[in-house]
Design a protein around this motif. Sequence first.
Motif: not given
Length: 181
Positions: A172-181
Amino acid sequence: MRVRPTRAELAAAAGRTIADVIRPDLRVLFCGINPSLYSAATGHHFARPGNRFWPAVHRSGFTERQLSPGQQDELLTEGLGITNMVARATARADELSRAELIAGAERLTEQVRRYRPQWVAVVGVTAYRIGFGLPRATLGRQTETLGGVGLWVLPNPSGLNARFQLDDLAARFAELRSAVL
């Protein structure tokens, strides 16, 4: 070696606050529900043993190595920060009143307007639902923004949240990270 707070120190931490890890223009401002007694006793966010915030942040790729709560200020160099919806420490988040969560959502909105992060990630869907008056909100990217800033809701990383295991949290945190980058 980390020294654990005594029972007396934990009891004395009730109602205390801890400093935010924040600066202007962060990539992500993580927003916890409120500090645990353990966090208030140590002065570090997500410090209670069993809390999976730090492993999830690392496994998702936000940090190159897993930080400990005592290294929380290193998040700032990664463009990350931490705050809480409600500042006062409690033993459990369910000790907070609806009014406190609503006031906390207003406080968070003011912080976002002041510090202008790119994204806000609230870690705790129930607190988010209550605080922002969105009873049907789900995890993930929200259609609403917060003060014009992108908004994401993540599962609560507390060890008390058995519904999500560490691998689930990291994903779930990685989904956010993908959106941020």
